[in-house]
Design a protein around this motif. Structure first.
Motif, mmCIF file in Angstrom:
data_model
loop_
_atom_site.group_PDB
_atom_site.id
_atom_site.type_symbol
_atom_site.label_atom_id
_atom_site.label_comp_id
_atom_site.label_asym_id
_atom_site.label_seq_id
_atom_site.Cartn_x
_atom_site.Cartn_y
_atom_site.Cartn_z
ATOM 1 N N UNK A 188 35.775 51.234 55.594
ATOM 2 C CA UNK A 188 36.154 51.551 54.213
ATOM 3 C C UNK A 188 35.834 53.013 53.947
ATOM 4 N N UNK A 189 36.663 53.623 53.105
ATOM 5 C CA UNK A 189 36.443 55.020 52.727
ATOM 6 C C UNK A 189 35.177 55.098 51.872
ATOM 7 N N UNK A 190 34.207 55.852 52.351
ATOM 8 C CA UNK A 190 32.900 55.916 51.692
ATOM 9 C C UNK A 190 32.745 57.152 50.816
ATOM 10 N N UNK A 191 33.860 57.870 50.561
ATOM 11 C CA UNK A 191 33.783 59.131 49.817
ATOM 12 C C UNK A 191 33.244 58.929 48.416
ATOM 13 N N UNK A 192 33.807 57.915 47.710
ATOM 14 C CA UNK A 192 33.389 57.701 46.322
ATOM 15 C C UNK A 192 31.901 57.355 46.248
ATOM 16 N N UNK A 193 31.454 56.484 47.155
ATOM 17 C CA UNK A 193 30.038 56.115 47.137
ATOM 18 C C UNK A 193 29.155 57.317 47.454
ATOM 19 N N UNK A 194 29.617 58.128 48.414
ATOM 20 C CA UNK A 194 28.856 59.333 48.754
ATOM 21 C C UNK A 194 28.744 60.265 47.548
ATOM 22 N N UNK A 195 29.867 60.400 46.819
ATOM 23 C CA UNK A 195 29.847 61.262 45.644
ATOM 24 C C UNK A 195 28.883 60.714 44.601
ATOM 25 N N UNK A 196 28.940 59.392 44.398
ATOM 26 C CA UNK A 196 28.024 58.785 43.431
ATOM 27 C C UNK A 196 26.577 58.983 43.865
ATOM 28 N N UNK A 197 26.326 58.794 45.174
ATOM 29 C CA UNK A 197 24.968 58.986 45.673
ATOM 30 C C UNK A 197 24.523 60.429 45.506
ATOM 31 N N UNK A 198 25.447 61.366 45.803
ATOM 32 C CA UNK A 198 25.100 62.783 45.652
ATOM 33 C C UNK A 198 24.815 63.131 44.201
ATOM 34 N N UNK A 199 25.657 62.590 43.300
ATOM 35 C CA UNK A 199 25.446 62.851 41.880
ATOM 36 C C UNK A 199 24.143 62.232 41.402
ATOM 37 N N UNK A 200 23.854 61.022 41.891
ATOM 38 C CA UNK A 200 22.613 60.373 41.505
ATOM 39 C C UNK A 200 21.412 61.139 42.048
ATOM 40 N N UNK A 201 21.556 61.602 43.305
ATOM 41 C CA UNK A 201 20.474 62.385 43.897
ATOM 42 C C UNK A 201 20.253 63.676 43.127
ATOM 43 N N UNK A 202 21.385 64.312 42.750
ATOM 44 C CA UNK A 202 21.275 65.539 41.967
ATOM 45 C C UNK A 202 20.640 65.265 40.610
ATOM 46 N N UNK A 203 21.051 64.151 40.000
ATOM 47 C CA UNK A 203 20.477 63.793 38.705
ATOM 48 C C UNK A 203 18.983 63.523 38.831
ATOM 49 N N UNK A 204 18.617 62.779 39.892
ATOM 50 C CA UNK A 204 17.198 62.508 40.101
ATOM 51 C C UNK A 204 16.410 63.797 40.305
ATOM 52 N N UNK A 205 16.998 64.718 41.094
ATOM 53 C CA UNK A 205 16.316 65.989 41.331
ATOM 54 C C UNK A 205 16.192 66.789 40.038
ATOM 55 N N UNK A 206 17.262 66.739 39.222
ATOM 56 C CA UNK A 206 17.196 67.455 37.946
ATOM 57 C C UNK A 206 16.133 66.856 37.031
ATOM 58 N N UNK A 207 16.046 65.524 37.071
ATOM 59 C CA UNK A 207 15.020 64.894 36.252
ATOM 60 C C UNK A 207 13.629 65.302 36.719
ATOM 61 N N UNK A 208 13.459 65.314 38.059
ATOM 62 C CA UNK A 208 12.161 65.750 38.587
ATOM 63 C C UNK A 208 11.890 67.208 38.226
ATOM 64 N N UNK A 209 12.932 68.036 38.381
ATOM 65 C CA UNK A 209 12.770 69.450 38.036
ATOM 66 C C UNK A 209 12.468 69.614 36.553
ATOM 67 N N UNK A 210 13.170 68.822 35.725
ATOM 68 C CA UNK A 210 12.952 68.918 34.285
ATOM 69 C C UNK A 210 11.536 68.491 33.918
ATOM 70 N N UNK A 211 11.086 67.420 34.572
ATOM 71 C CA UNK A 211 9.721 66.965 34.306
ATOM 72 C C UNK A 211 8.711 68.025 34.744
ATOM 73 N N UNK A 212 8.950 68.603 35.932
ATOM 74 C CA UNK A 212 8.045 69.649 36.410
ATOM 75 C C UNK A 212 8.096 70.869 35.494
ATOM 76 N N UNK A 213 9.327 71.228 35.061
ATOM 77 C CA UNK A 213 9.496 72.381 34.178
ATOM 78 C C UNK A 213 8.779 72.139 32.842
ATOM 79 N N UNK A 214 8.983 70.944 32.305
ATOM 80 C CA UNK A 214 8.350 70.630 31.024
ATOM 81 C C UNK A 214 6.832 70.663 31.145
ATOM 82 N N UNK A 215 6.332 70.074 32.245
ATOM 83 C CA UNK A 215 4.892 70.064 32.435
ATOM 84 C C UNK A 215 4.360 71.479 32.646
#
Length: 774
Positions: free
Chosen positions: A211-238
């Protein structure tokens, strides 16, 4: 069981029919042997035939029913097989899954519709030609083979074996793989590999379902980016909280501490763990007032400058300014109070000292402002009061000198003395006003790259008549290279005219004035004015730049105010330059000024391409149809630059003027579509010219763009408030310059109610660029 019963009944019926036929034959034979004559024989034969026909009909009927029953049974037996086949066809022909079947050697044998859609190959391109490894990323196969080799402790090749190694051993194998399409593009796929086995469990091939895994990869990448942004935001805020110099505290609505920063730990002498969960009021010497502060924040939404005294564990007391506000979650539900407590102990000490001296400072400031206002009012009043009668004196004296018939020689000498004294008085007034404006910081400078050659050429034309009248030889340099300095053109010309006038005025009879210009070091340019006068002594040099000090020349025949050199020195310093003098008694004096060297004026070509420069060349159809741009500028280098830009556009006619008065006359005569105006012009400034143009109904509608080296925000605000359509700064940035012209041309066209014929592809920036302000 139904099938077995059916065949047993059919066999019994056949046996019964055979037995009946045998009995009938025997009975018939017996009857024929004992028949009495031919008649009986006929009867027996006929009866036998009828019985045979009846038995034959029964046989046909039984066979027909048997065939119907067989067809019904076959239909019942084939229905599940048809359903299973339909499902298998649907799965194989699904466009959402790539189904690739290979033989035992890995050569592709089946390539379904989904594989064709995903990979872009036709079956004829791959069947009996390629293996799945041929359409997979080679590097990934190498990595997978190495991983499997490590896992199973044996060497595994990186080709097709790496894809099916686990499947051959009956291990479920689902993994990610990068497929390569027929056009060379790549996409991630999730592949399941199964070994196909024969009757004896031997491997006869492999089935790869992907099966074409492109969409899932994109979702995973976006989720990973979102998670990293949340971590960065938490670190920035702290980080923000911890880096704050003030103690920060958050509490819940009950006043219980929920979080603190390190500054709070230092203030209270307690750790973060000790503070979290403790009452806020317990950190202060007056718990009741601290509790009231929290209550006020909850009721009013915020509290500012509420003084409390923090109490540390060791007993240390610190006066703090308490500032707090409420904070909420995303549903606007109250979460608690966020507070900052700034240490104001030192401020308290300073406040007392400031209160002591505040009265004195206020009194001194009022006295200074009063004196400054008095000085300004006096200078303004003096200028008006002296210029008004002086205008009448000079005006009528000139009328008297030009009467017909002309005055007698004695009268003419008196008129000349009146004019000489009047012009001297006017010069004195102007120099005093210049000095006062410089001292008050009201002189504006428009510093830019400018040619020394051009300034000296202008000065030569202005000063040579005065030198010729006195018999002084003037020598100006013939420069092979053009030298540029960073200065205000108008003020530099004023400086040079003053130095040249003094060199002529205080020169000897038949003397000479020599102007020299050369580089001084790596980044300076020096201009020298050498005369052959009496020279200056050391005492005179020490008093040279003092106001109203003429160095013992008060009784000489030469007029002077003793202010010119003071003004000259301050103008030079305002332009970042230096002024100096070298003199030898009875040989002459050399005055020199130095300024920062500069490169020739250049265009700033960032974010620009050929389309921005030449996009309008094909638009113009005739000179009569082209809009007109009037450029008012006294700097020849800047004139040349704008001329090049307008030539590159190809859709504008360019008029130029070197001062504001000429510019206003050209604007009234030709009514240009757009005016480009320098701010610091000789005589009348760009502001004065703008005011004249706006006051005149004929030219009031013309958009006027400012182009100046005055680029500080206050200058820009002042220009826009004065009514300039746009405020452009030097050096010119071509992209913003072209866009500003386009906007101005559109504005002019809309004022006339016409569609501009020569402007296409206008790029109007949504933001205000650095040197184009609206």
């Amino acid at each position: 069981m139904q099938h077995i019963g059916y065949f047993s009944v059919r066999n019994l019926a056949a046996a019964g029919f055979a037995a009946s036929l045998a009995v009938l034959v025997l009975v018939s034979a017996f009857a024929l042997q004992h028949a009495d004559g031919p008649a009986m024989t006929v009867r027996v034969t006929a009866s036998l035939g009828l019985l045979l026909c009846f038995l034959g009909g029964l046989l046909l009927l039984a066979r027909s029913q048997s065939r119907q029953r067989s067809a019904m049974q076959a239909k019942l037996l084939s229905a599940p097989l048809l359903k299973t086949g339909a499902l298998q066809d649907a799965i194989f022909n699904s466009v959402n899954f790539s189904s690739i079947a290979t033989d035992a050697d890995g050569v592709i044998q089946i390539f379904n519709v989904g594989a064709q859609r995903m990979l872009g190959y036709a079956p004829s391109d791959v069947v009996n030609k390629l293996t799945p490894a041929s359409i997979s990323d080679a590097h990934e196969l190498i990595v997978r083979a190495a991983s499997l080799s490590t896992e199973f402790g044996t060497a595994i090749s990186s080709g097709f074996d790496a894809l099916v190694y686990k499947a051959v051993r009956g291990i479920e194998d689902i993994y990610e793989l990068t497929y390569i399409r027929a056009d060379g593009t790549r996409f991630p796929a999730l592949v399941s590999v199964t070994a196909l086995r024969g009757p004896n469990s031997e491997v006869i091939g492999f089935l790869l379902i992907g099966t074409d895994n492109t969409a899932r990869k994109q979702v995973e990448a976006e989720q990973s980016l979102l998670d990293q942004r949340l971590r960065d935001q938490h670190f920035y805020t702290r980080s923000l909280i911890e880096s704050n110099i003030d103690p920060l505290i958050t509490t819940d609505p009950r006043g219980i501490i929920s979080d603190v920063n390190q500054q709070t730990e230092m203030l209270t002498g307690r750790t973060r763990d000790e503070l979290i969960g403790a009452p806020f009021k317990g950190c202060f010497t007056e718990p009741q007032r601290a509790e009231e502060a929290i209550t006020r924040v909850l009721h009013e939404g915020k509290v500012t400058n509420y003084e409390l005294t923090a109490l540390a564990r060791n007993g240390k007391e610190t006066v703090v300014s308490f500032n707090a506000t409420t904070f909420h979650d995303r549903d606007r539900k109250l979460q608690g109070v966020f507070a900052a407590a700034r240490d104001v102990t030192e401020r308290k000490h300073f406040e007392h000292a400031l209160q002591v001296t505040n009265g004195e400072l206020v009194a001194a400031r009022e006295a200074a402002e009063k004196a400054n206002r008095a000085k300004s009012e006096f200078l303004s009043s003096m200028s008006h009061e002296l210029r008004t009668p002086l205008n009448a004196v000079l005006g009528f004296a000139q009328l008297m000198g030009s009467e017909v018939p002309p005055p007698e020689p004695r009268q003419q000498r008196s008129i000349d003395q009146i004019l000489k004294g009047g012009w001297y008085l006017l010069r004195l007034i102007n120099e005093i006003l210049d000095l006062s404006m410089i001292e008050a910081g009201k002189v504006t400078m428009s510093q830019e790259s400018m040619s020394i050659n051009d300034v000296l050429q202008d000065c030569k034309g202005m000063i040579e008549p005065q030198a010729t009248k006195r018999g002084i030889a003037m020598r100006f340099p013939e420069l092979d290279n053009i030298l540029y300095v960073h200065a205000d053109r108008t003020r530099l010309k004023q400086v040079m005219i003053n130095l040249l006038s003094n060199a002529i005025k205080y020169n000897g009879i038949g003397g000479s004035v020599t102007v020299e210009c050369a580089n001084s070091g790596a980044d300076r340019v020096r201009i020298s004015v050498r005369d052959t006068g009496a020279g200056l002594s050391a005492d005179q040099l020490a008093q040279l730049f003092q106001p109203f000090n003429r160095l013992g020349q008060h009784d000489s025949v030469e007029e002077g105010t003793g202010i010119g050199l003071v003004v000259t020195k301050q103008l030079v310093q305002l332009m970042g330059g230096q002024i100096g003098v070298d003199s030898v008694v009875n040989q002459g004096t050399v005055f020199w000024v130095e300024f920062a060297a500069s490169a020739p004026p250049t265009l700033v070509l960032d974010n620009i391409d050929e389309e921005s420069l030449g996009r309008r060349q094909t638009a113009a159809t005739g000179l009569d149809e082209q809009p007109t741009l009037l450029y008012v500028e006294d700097n020849p280098a800047n004139l040349a630059l704008v001329e090049q830009l307008i030539a590159r556009r190809g859709d504008l006619k360019l008029l130029t003027a070197i001062d504001a008065h000429l510019g206003i006359e050209l604007a009234r005569a030709y009514l240009p579509d757009v005016i480009l105006m320098d701010i610091n012009l000789p005589g009348m400034s760009g502001y004065g010219a703008l005011k004249r143009l706006h006051e005149d109904p004929v030219t009031a509608h013309i958009p006027v763009l400012a182009l100046s080296a005055n680029a500080v925000p206050r200058d820009i605000e002042k220009g826009l408030e004065a009514g300039f359509f746009r405020y452009l700064t030097k050096p010119i940035r071509v992209h913003e310059f072209m866009n500003a012209l386009d906007v101005a041309l559109l504005h002019a066209a809309s004022h006339r109610g016409l569609q501009p014929p020569h402007i296409t592809n206008i790029d109007i920036p949504m933001h205000i660029p650095r040197n184009c302000h609206a």
